[in-house]
Enzyme design. Structure first.
Site, PDB file in Angstrom:
ATOM      1  N   ARG A 253       4.542   6.673 -27.956  1.00  0.00           N
ATOM      2  CA  ARG A 253       4.800   7.050 -26.558  1.00  0.00           C
ATOM      3  C   ARG A 253       3.457   7.158 -25.863  1.00  0.00           C
ATOM      4  NH1 ARG A 253       3.790  12.855 -26.272  1.00  0.00           N
ATOM      5  NH2 ARG A 253       4.790  13.703 -28.105  1.00  0.00           N
ATOM      6  N   HIS A 257       4.973  14.410 -23.788  1.00  0.00           N
ATOM      7  CA  HIS A 257       6.289  14.718 -24.348  1.00  0.00           C
ATOM      8  C   HIS A 257       7.290  14.863 -23.208  1.00  0.00           C
ATOM      9  CE1 HIS A 257       9.557  16.779 -26.353  1.00  0.00           C
ATOM     10  NE2 HIS A 257       9.338  17.854 -25.641  1.00  0.00           N
ATOM     11  N   TYR A 266      -3.867  17.507 -27.118  1.00  0.00           N
ATOM     12  CA  TYR A 266      -3.686  17.364 -28.568  1.00  0.00           C
ATOM     13  C   TYR A 266      -4.007  15.970 -29.109  1.00  0.00           C
ATOM     14  CZ  TYR A 266       0.981  16.109 -26.715  1.00  0.00           C
ATOM     15  OH  TYR A 266       2.020  15.583 -25.991  1.00  0.00           O
TER      16      TYR A 266
END
Lengths: 357, 332
Positions: A253, A257, A266
């Site tokens: 992706r 998220h 992250y």
């Protein structure tokens, strides 16, 4: 046993758009164009939704950009009458399978209607609790088997979902009762912020099927030809009474998220940017089409215009949709509302009326 | 020769089997599934004989996975079946809580009626049979808080059959809790033919004028014995009501009785805090507050985990505690 060797990533079309699998020739020119059109539609819808969220016109949104081949290719491998079990990131799959764009948009503005598939389309509302939908897919497919039909379930889930108990229970039930279900894993490398190597010590997700004696395969999830043909095989096995299959589609992706998180916290987003130029599913198909002499700029422009119109129409329909009614909340808890529901609604209405006068 | 209605005296567990058999016979879409429910006939023999009669396609031994049982039952229910899932003990249902809370009870609303979940989850529950740890939980109030779920508890064989058939025929999910202490402790008359007992309706176990005692499950026979002892010594008379359905509560019957007696005792074996006693007091507060002559008394389990069985008698509401509460209600 080296699991990476046991489960190599199956590819039909390379990043350069070259055929690397003998069965890739089974794909017709029309099908290739359909793949491209549906992926383009999915990507344009996703971009539109991200923009709408930034403008505050829809709520928190879950983007799937980068995963179009995995979702579109698998969704094209099932037929009317089959069942689809999406998560909240699988609207590229559901819109390809026939969900209405208007209802998808209604979902992202917090409307109940967003969970309802069009008449005749068997699509569950998106599962939010991770991996819980694998059991529904198994149960529904089990019912089809009991009814002696040839219909199957196709269920989506991510890499993080394979840590949940329901993943294992779903695979085990499906295996024990030899149920016609295709477990379609999109391994996009991250469960929100947690990378696969922290999620599991397993090198692959496909290997988890071994424990349940479920035929499993690891495929390039950004290669729509691989996704389509391998899902098709799994669907046919299910239709023929040969039971479940686990497919691990390795993908990525690009974005966050959800629109509520920042992936740069992250991971290095430079990797995402780099993947856009090398591993992108649409770009790969474009290269393939160019290599095969199927690419036609004019056709692409026509498609883009058609899709833009479709999305704008859906957006208009969403915006003009009748106001939500609290009655719908009360009326659908039970077939017949209980007295507590009747009393609460009555009181709610009378106070609301009083305040408004 | 006339054909009389065939009535047999059955235990509660036999009545459960009878209800399952009746519905398996009547409705092809009914299936029974769970751990050991097939060949073994269930750990309490509640499904005894059903596997032989109806076969493994309809009476299904599942893998040992409660979430799996409930989750696949949701799929089966949405796709044309009426699954009756057995949890071996209520204390084992917790892994399935997610499926119940986030899916079974919400699917109708999330799809505005496109997909519905006509399923029953049966579970033996409660203390008093010297069972091992965790087997004796009485956590019905965890489930009455779940919107979209009906919670039904029979106290005798007649009601068990009628309520279970009504639950199976209900178009929405029902949690059917069977007080295991009463499974075989006494028999009641049970007609052989099919009948239903309406969900959401309490039943008068005994009429009386001075105090209303509200209870359910295995506490019904205990309460009846305590009341009998009490009435031998006192001139006051008790009205005992078996609530039978905990969601939705039978507000009308509660109201009718409280308006008559003005005094109330609630008896349940579940922990006190957040238990059904609180919800019943709330219903009385709404429906009959000005009729109360005394604070509502309650006899419940403790806010402790159900103890292991050497101490379970001390945990369960005793005859003395029930009589004490009745006296408190009367002497206020």
């Amino acid at each position: 046993m080296n699991m990476l060797e046991k489960f190599p990533i199956t590819q039909y079309i390379s990043e350069e758009g070259k055929t690397v699998h003998s069965e890739a020739t089974d794909i017709t020119a029309d099908l290739v164009k359909l793949f491209y059109e549906k992926m383009l539609r999915a990507r344009m819808m996703d971009k539109k939704c991200v923009n709408l969220q930034r403008q505050g016109r829809i709520g928190t949104y879950v983007p799937y950009e980068g995963q179009e081949a995995a979702q579109v290719g698998s969704a094209l491998a099932v037929e009317k009458g089959d069942w689809m079990f999406p998560t909240y990131r699988d609207h590229a799959a559901t819109m390809t399978f026939g969900h209405s764009l208007r209802n998808l948009l209604l979902y992202w503005v917090g409307r109940i209607e967003g969970g309802i598939p069009p008449e005749g389309k068997n699509i569950f509302p998106p599962a939010v609790p991770i991996a819980s939908q694998l059991l529904h897919a198994t149960g529904v497919a089990w019912a089809e088997k009991k009814k002696k039909t040839d219909r199957v379930s196709l269920v989506y889930f991510g890499d993080g979902a394979t840590s949940e108990g329901d993943f294992h229970e779903g695979l085990n039930f499906a295996s024990v009762f030899k149920v016609p279900v295709v477990f379609f894993n999109q391994n996009n490398g991250y469960a929100i912020s947690v990378p696969m190597e922290k999620q599991m010590n397993s090198k692959t997700i496909a290997q988890k099927g071994l424990a349940y004696e479920i035929p499993s395969i690891r495929i390039d999830g950004n290669d729509i030809v691989a996704v389509y043909l391998e899902t098709k095989k799994a669907v046919e096995r299910a239709r023929n009474g040969e039971g479940p299959t686990l497919i691990e589609a390795v993908t990525w992706r690009y974005g966050a998220h959800t629109t509520a998180d920042d992936p740069s916290k992250y991971r290095d987003q430079a990797e995402s940017d780099q993947r856009r130029t090398t591993g992108d599913p649409l770009l790969r198909l474009e290269k393939y089409m160019k290599n095969e002499g199927l690419w036609d700029e004019e056709w692409v422009t026509t498609m883009e215009n058609k899709i833009t119109n479709e999305i704008n129409t859906a957006l208009e329909e969403m915006q003009n949709y009748p106001d939500p009614s609290i009655d719908d909340v009360f009326e659908n808890v039970f077939e017949k509302p209980t007295w507590t529901l009747d009393e609460q609604l009555k009181q709610h209405r009378s106070i609301k009326r009083g305040q408004m006068s | 020769m006339t054909t009389a209605i065939q009535v047999r005296k059955l235990t509660m567990v036999q009545a459960v089997t009878d209800a399952l058999k009746t519905m398996l016979q009547e409705d092809e879409s009914v299936i029974v599934l769970g751990e050991d429910v097939g060949k073994n006939g269930g750990v309490f023999r509640a499904t005894e004989g059903l596997f032989d009669q109806f076969g493994e396609e309809r009476v299904i031994d599942t893998p040992l996975a409660e979430s799996g049982i409930v989750g696949t039952s949701i799929g089966l229910a949405i796709n044309g079946f009426r699954p009756i899932a057995e949890m071996q003990f209520l204390g084992f249902i917790y892994p399935a809580f997610n499926q119940l809370m986030t899916h079974a009870t919400r699917m109708r609303q999330r799809t505005m009626g496109r997909y519905t979940v006509p399923m029953v989850i049966r579970a033996p529950y409660g203390a008093g049979v010297k069972a091992p740890e965790i087997h004796s939980d009485s956590v019905e109030a965890l489930f009455t808080q779940i919107p979209g779920l009906k919670v039904v508890i029979p106290s005798n064989a007649y009601d068990a059959k009628g309520l279970l058939i009504a639950s199976i025929e209900d178009p929405d999910p029902v949690l059917f809790l069977e007080p295991m202490r009463s499974y075989r402790s006494f028999r009641t008359e049970v007609p052989e033919e099919k009948y239903t007992v309406e969900l959401g309706k309490a039943s008068y176990q005994k009429k009386g004028n001075d105090v209303t005692v509200l209870t359910w499950g295995a506490m019904v026979p205990d309460t009846m014995k305590a009341v009998e002892d009490f009435e031998k010594q006192q001139s006051a008379s008790c009205e005992v009501i078996d609530l039978r359905t905990l969601y939705p509560l039978d507000k009308e019957t509660i109201q009718e009785s409280v308006e008559k007696t003005g005094r109330v005792v609630i008896v349940h074996e579940a922990p006190a805090t957040g238990g059904m006693n609180a919800e019943i007091i709330s219903v009385i507060n709404d429906a009959a507050f000005f009729y109360l002559k005394a604070p509502v008394q309650k006899v419940t389990g403790f806010d402790t985990p159900v103890p292991v069985y050497s101490l379970e008698k001390e945990y369960l509401p005793s005859r003395e505690k029930i009589i004490h509460a009745i006296n408190q209600a009367l002497s206020y």
